[in-house]
Design a protein around this motif. Structure first.
Motif, short mmCIF file in Angstrom:
data_model
loop_
_atom_site.label_atom_id
_atom_site.label_comp_id
_atom_site.label_asym_id
_atom_site.label_seq_id
_atom_site.Cartn_x
_atom_site.Cartn_y
_atom_site.Cartn_z
N HIS A 124 35.82 30.72 38.61
CA HIS A 124 35.43 32.14 38.56
C HIS A 124 34.26 32.43 39.49
CE1 HIS A 124 34.16 36.03 36.98
NE2 HIS A 124 32.99 35.51 36.63
N GLU A 157 33.28 34.91 46.78
CA GLU A 157 34.14 35.33 47.89
C GLU A 157 34.27 36.85 47.95
OE1 GLU A 157 37.76 33.25 47.17
OE2 GLU A 157 36.94 31.29 47.74
N ASP A 211 37.31 39.99 39.46
CA ASP A 211 37.89 38.66 39.19
C ASP A 211 38.32 38.53 37.74
OD1 ASP A 211 38.42 35.84 40.18
OD2 ASP A 211 37.15 35.46 38.43
N THR A 257 42.48 37.78 36.68
CA THR A 257 42.68 36.41 36.22
C THR A 257 43.26 36.42 34.81
OG1 THR A 257 40.73 35.72 37.49
CG2 THR A 257 41.56 34.18 35.85
N ARG A 260 35.21 32.55 43.16
CA ARG A 260 35.99 33.75 43.48
C ARG A 260 35.08 34.98 43.53
NH1 ARG A 260 39.49 31.18 39.82
NH2 ARG A 260 38.89 32.62 38.15
#
Length: 424
Positions: A259, A265, A376, A380, A262
């Protein structure tokens, strides 16, 4: 070279041909050649260059080397054409450290070796032309009056070298040239500016005191190299600290493994869309990796509970930003990301936690990590629900823009999605 893609092959061959033609033309016409060229001098500086390159400091795919000072000195003394031959000989003699082992010329494929030659020769030749056209001469006469030209020469060398390397990385990774160019230029520019005066000093000492003068000049250059080494070691330790804390955090929370990476990013994409500079992007990236570090202090039975949390359990979970802040507050290198760690669950309408701050009390960095964290989480799979579709995510963040999320950050994310659609 057979395994390389067509675009990369075309780029490499074009660079080889361009370099060969440029060097041959200037050499045949005896252009830009200094007054005191001699074989022993060329060999001496080639060995010096080889030693400097062998002792370069690697960092994040780049290499910080004192060889630029040697190259500048050689250009001042001999001109860029002879300097190119010094580079070829020097790079052929160097030993570079790869994965803890030293490699030499015969360990690398010929296409890589030729590429390394070209990345040094082309900048030297064309920066040398600019230096000459602006009034520079290839000797030490009135050397210090040419200081500004030497700095211009070294910066042009840097820009051309970074461009050639950025084109290669762009073709290898299918990303824009500008992305790699901007990413590499900052640290390289510092190296270039620092090495320029040492290059001039090296040329002056060689002209006045011959080989002994060079030996005397080497010591301050080695000191600068060591300073760069310590700086990059500190940066590496900083990154290792972040990675260790992140892995410790994710080991506790099995449902959110990956997590933080991500979120980092997404945060990086948002920061670049919002025109953040490299330093701010790097800081935000680190903050994103550590935004949930406070979950280390949450009991496993709550952190990994598969069902819905009770109100009391939810209040305990809500304490993780403060716990994270307290964990990191005494780590000197992480001081500038503490406000992001503490406030990444604050809201644009002031109804977030832990401090219910108003948007004007918070930096935009907080809202970047907040949105990235939410995106995220929504995209997810979780034990209690499936991941949302892209359309559902867009609807959610648009719906709560101006209440939960900062409108400027939401718009930046929508812009990113639009650009990604056009790129497909």
């Amino acid at each position: 070279m057979r395994n390389l893609n067509l675009k990369l092959k075309i780029y490499l061959v074009s660079l080889y041909v361009f370099t060969a033609i440029s060097l041959s033309y200037l050499h045949i016409n005896r252009l830009f050649i200094g007054y005191q060229t001699g074989y022993m001098k060329v060999i001496f500086f080639a060995i010096l260059l080889a030693i400097a390159e062998s002792l370069r400091v690697a960092y994040k795919g780049m290499a910080i080397s004192t060889s630029l000072a040697v190259e500048i000195a050689v250009v001042i003394l001999f001109g860029p054409v002879v300097a190119s031959f010094v580079v070829i000989l020097g790079f052929s003699l160097r030993f570079k450290k790869v994965d803890g082992k030293y490699r030499h010329l015969f360990n690398d494929p010929i296409y890589k070796t030729l590429y390394n030659y070209c990345c040094q020769i082309v900048p030297l030749l064309y920066a040398g032309m600019v230096y000459y056209k602006l009034g520079g001469s290839f000797d030490v006469v009135n050397l210090w009056s040419k200081a500004h030209l030497i700095i211009i020469f070294s910066i042009i060398c840097l820009l051309l070298n970074t461009l050639l390397v950025s084109i290669l990385f762009s073709l290898l990774n299918n990303k824009s040239i500008l992305y790699f160019f901007i990413g590499n230029i900052r640290l390289s520019l510092l190296n270039s500016i620092v090495m320029a005066p040492f290059g001039a000093l090296l040329a002056f000492m060689f002209d006045k005191y011959s080989y002994g003068g060079v030996i005397l000049t080497i010591f301050p250059i080695i000191l600068v190299r060591y300073t760069f080494y310590l700086y990059l070691e500190l940066k590496s330790q900083y990154i290792e600290t972040v990675d260790t804390l992140m892995h410790a955090m994710e080991a506790r929370d099995k449902y959110t493994e990956g997590h933080s990476k991500r979120v980092a990013e997404i945060s990086t994409l948002l920061a670049k869309e919002l025109k953040y500079n490299d330093i701010k992007v790097e800081r935000l990236h680190m903050a994103s990796l550590l935004h949930d570090v406070g979950k280390i202090g949450i009991d496993d039975s709550i952190l990994n509970k598969p069902g819905k949390l009770t109100q009391e359990e939810y209040e305990i979970i809500k304490s993780h930003p403060e716990i994270g802040y307290n964990i990191l507050k005494d780590i000197k290198n992480l001081q500038d990301i503490l406000p992001i760690i503490r406030s990444h669950h604050e809201r644009y309408d002031g109804k977030g936690y832990p401090d219910e701050k108003q948007p004007e009390q918070l930096n935009l960095d907080v809202f970047i990590v907040q949105l990235a964290d939410t995106i995220d989480a929504m995209t997810t799979d979780r034990p209690y629900r499936k991941a949302l579709t892209d359309e559902e995510v867009i609807n959610e963040i648009t719906k709560y823009s101006g209440t939960q999320f900062h409108p400027k950050v939401v718009q930046a994310y929508l812009n990113i999605l639009e650009k990604q659609k056009k790129a497909v």
